[in-house]
Scaffold this active site. Structure first.
Site, PDB file in Angstrom:
ATOM      1  CB  SER A 220      48.595  42.608  42.147  1.00 56.80           C
ATOM      2  OG  SER A 220      49.777  42.783  43.015  1.00 56.80           O
ATOM      3  CG  ASP A 221      53.193  44.752  37.530  1.00 55.32           C
ATOM      4  OD1 ASP A 221      53.076  43.759  36.981  1.00 55.32           O
ATOM      5  OD2 ASP A 221      54.177  45.408  37.766  1.00 55.32           O
TER       6      ASP A 221
END
Length: 195
Positions: free
Chosen positions: A70-71
């Site tokens: 995730s970012d």
């Protein structure tokens, strides 16, 4: 027996959100270059980083493991706001957001063997007007230092937020609805999954 789900992150916020969904998982941070490429849009940037994080950890763990990467980026205009390295950077970022609306874009990526999928979630956040003194006092709490856009909505900075249109959990760092949907397409079950 090794866990079949790995979260490619050491973020305490992402760990907490994934736990809320009832998954059994381990964590392995991915060390990747987070520089923005010259022609990248903010959406392409977060999608690429989420996928790279997941892919790096998947490569080390074999084809049977499902890896979630995730970012999150805070976007104002066309500016991608990273983590502030100093009070002056924090002041610059939060003065931009002060009294304005900005976007928080979070990408999640799942990799299993040769298969991968990426989902990008965009949320609009409206900030109240902040004084320089408020920003300085906020910096001194230590909260903004490791946060994209110099703030954490789940912490002290929650009081700066007038309105949010979209996913609150995505702003924190992991969109719950989209994560559960995406993991289910890879056959990952949680304690909340009906039999």
């Amino acid at each position: 027996m090794p866990k079949t789900l790995i979260l490619a992150s050491q973020s305490p916020r992402r760990k907490e959100l994934l736990k809320q969904l009832g998954y059994d998982f381990s964590c392995a941070p991915a060390d990747i270059d987070e520089s923005v490429l010259p022609t990248e849009t903010p959406e392409q940037y977060v999608a690429r980083l989420a996928l790279e994080k997941a892919a790096v950890i998947a490569q080390k763990n074999g084809p049977d493991v499902v890896v979630l990467g995730s970012d999150t980026s805070v976007i104002f205009g066309e500016n991608i706001l990273g983590k502030p390295a100093s009070l002056s950077e924090c002041l610059t970022m939060l003065k931009m957001l002060s009294g304005n609306s900005h976007q928080v874009i979070t990408a999640i990526a799942v990799v299993k063997g040769e298969r991968n999928a990426v989902v990008v979630v965009s949320t609009e956040v409206d900030f109240k007007i902040l004084s320089e003194q408020e920003i300085t006092q906020y910096w001194q709490t230590g909260e903004p230092q490791d946060k994209a856009g110099a703030y954490g909505i789940q912490g002290i900075a929650g009081q700066f937020v007038k309105q949010i249109r979209g996913s609150y959990s995505a702003v924190v760092g992991l969109p719950l609805y989209e994560t559960a949907q995406l993991l289910s397409t890879f056959g990952v079950k949680s304690s909340m999954t009906p039999d």
